[in-house]
Design a protein around this motif. Sequence first.
Motif, PDB file in Angstrom:
ATOM      1  N   PHE A   7      37.674  43.480  26.939  1.00  0.00           N
ATOM      2  CA  PHE A   7      37.729  44.936  26.796  1.00  0.00           C
ATOM      3  C   PHE A   7      38.997  45.492  27.445  1.00  0.00           C
ATOM      4  CE2 PHE A   7      36.980  49.054  28.806  1.00  0.00           C
ATOM      5  CZ  PHE A   7      36.765  49.840  27.680  1.00  0.00           C
ATOM      6  N   PHE A   8      39.282  45.090  28.678  1.00  0.00           N
ATOM      7  CA  PHE A   8      40.466  45.601  29.356  1.00  0.00           C
ATOM      8  C   PHE A   8      41.752  45.095  28.708  1.00  0.00           C
ATOM      9  CE2 PHE A   8      37.498  46.530  32.841  1.00  0.00           C
ATOM     10  CZ  PHE A   8      37.883  47.832  33.107  1.00  0.00           C
ATOM     11  N   THR A   9      41.726  43.885  28.156  1.00  0.00           N
ATOM     12  CA  THR A   9      42.887  43.384  27.427  1.00  0.00           C
ATOM     13  C   THR A   9      43.135  44.226  26.182  1.00  0.00           C
ATOM     14  OG1 THR A   9      42.459  41.143  28.223  1.00  0.00           O
ATOM     15  CG2 THR A   9      43.884  41.359  26.305  1.00  0.00           C
ATOM     16  N   ALA A  10      42.076  44.538  25.449  1.00  0.00           N
ATOM     17  CA  ALA A  10      42.211  45.377  24.261  1.00  0.00           C
ATOM     18  C   ALA A  10      42.692  46.773  24.652  1.00  0.00           C
ATOM     19  CB  ALA A  10      40.877  45.455  23.522  1.00  0.00           C
ATOM     20  N   VAL A  62      47.877  47.842  36.862  1.00  0.00           N
ATOM     21  CA  VAL A  62      46.467  47.886  37.264  1.00  0.00           C
ATOM     22  C   VAL A  62      45.573  47.373  36.136  1.00  0.00           C
ATOM     23  CG1 VAL A  62      44.565  49.443  37.810  1.00  0.00           C
ATOM     24  CG2 VAL A  62      46.734  49.673  39.001  1.00  0.00           C
ATOM     25  N   ILE A  63      45.812  47.832  34.911  1.00  0.00           N
ATOM     26  CA  ILE A  63      44.987  47.388  33.780  1.00  0.00           C
ATOM     27  C   ILE A  63      45.154  45.887  33.564  1.00  0.00           C
ATOM     28  CG2 ILE A  63      44.624  47.606  31.297  1.00  0.00           C
ATOM     29  CD1 ILE A  63      45.545  50.523  31.558  1.00  0.00           C
ATOM     30  N   ALA A  64      46.390  45.399  33.634  1.00  0.00           N
ATOM     31  CA  ALA A  64      46.634  43.972  33.440  1.00  0.00           C
ATOM     32  C   ALA A  64      45.994  43.135  34.553  1.00  0.00           C
ATOM     33  CB  ALA A  64      48.129  43.706  33.377  1.00  0.00           C
ATOM     34  N   ALA A  65      46.039  43.625  35.785  1.00  0.00           N
ATOM     35  CA  ALA A  65      45.440  42.892  36.900  1.00  0.00           C
ATOM     36  C   ALA A  65      43.922  42.826  36.768  1.00  0.00           C
ATOM     37  CB  ALA A  65      45.835  43.535  38.225  1.00  0.00           C
ATOM     38  N   VAL A  66      43.309  43.934  36.364  1.00  0.00           N
ATOM     39  CA  VAL A  66      41.850  43.947  36.181  1.00  0.00           C
ATOM     40  C   VAL A  66      41.457  42.997  35.057  1.00  0.00           C
ATOM     41  CG1 VAL A  66      39.907  45.393  35.479  1.00  0.00           C
ATOM     42  CG2 VAL A  66      41.534  46.235  37.157  1.00  0.00           C
ATOM     43  N   ALA A  67      42.180  43.054  33.940  1.00  0.00           N
ATOM     44  CA  ALA A  67      41.882  42.166  32.814  1.00  0.00           C
ATOM     45  C   ALA A  67      42.056  40.707  33.215  1.00  0.00           C
ATOM     46  CB  ALA A  67      42.779  42.501  31.626  1.00  0.00           C
ATOM     47  N   SER A  68      43.118  40.413  33.934  1.00  0.00           N
ATOM     48  CA  SER A  68      43.372  39.042  34.368  1.00  0.00           C
ATOM     49  C   SER A  68      42.305  38.538  35.325  1.00  0.00           C
ATOM     50  CB  SER A  68      44.742  38.976  35.037  1.00  0.00           C
ATOM     51  OG  SER A  68      44.989  37.690  35.534  1.00  0.00           O
TER      52      SER A  68
END
Length: 76
Positions: free
Chosen positions: A28-31, A52-58
């Motif tokens: 979801f966060f990657t999308a 922040v979004i990339a870190a959460v997705a990762s």
Amino acid sequence: MAPKPVTSPVPVQWYPALSALLLIGGLFFTAFFFIYEATSSTRNRSLAKEVVIAAVASTFLGFGSLFLLLATGVYV
């Protein structure tokens, strides 16, 4: 004094559900990250928001992969 055996802080029965939940969250966060990159102009982008979004997705995908391996019996 005998040493105590090493145990998981998470019950083994939770591994499949945790892996599914974390992988779905990570996807979801990657999308969301890709949609943010595709729809926002270069002037409106924020590096802090992207990081922040990339870190959460990762993080979600990393822990989801770990629990998926543990659920299938590959102990890492």
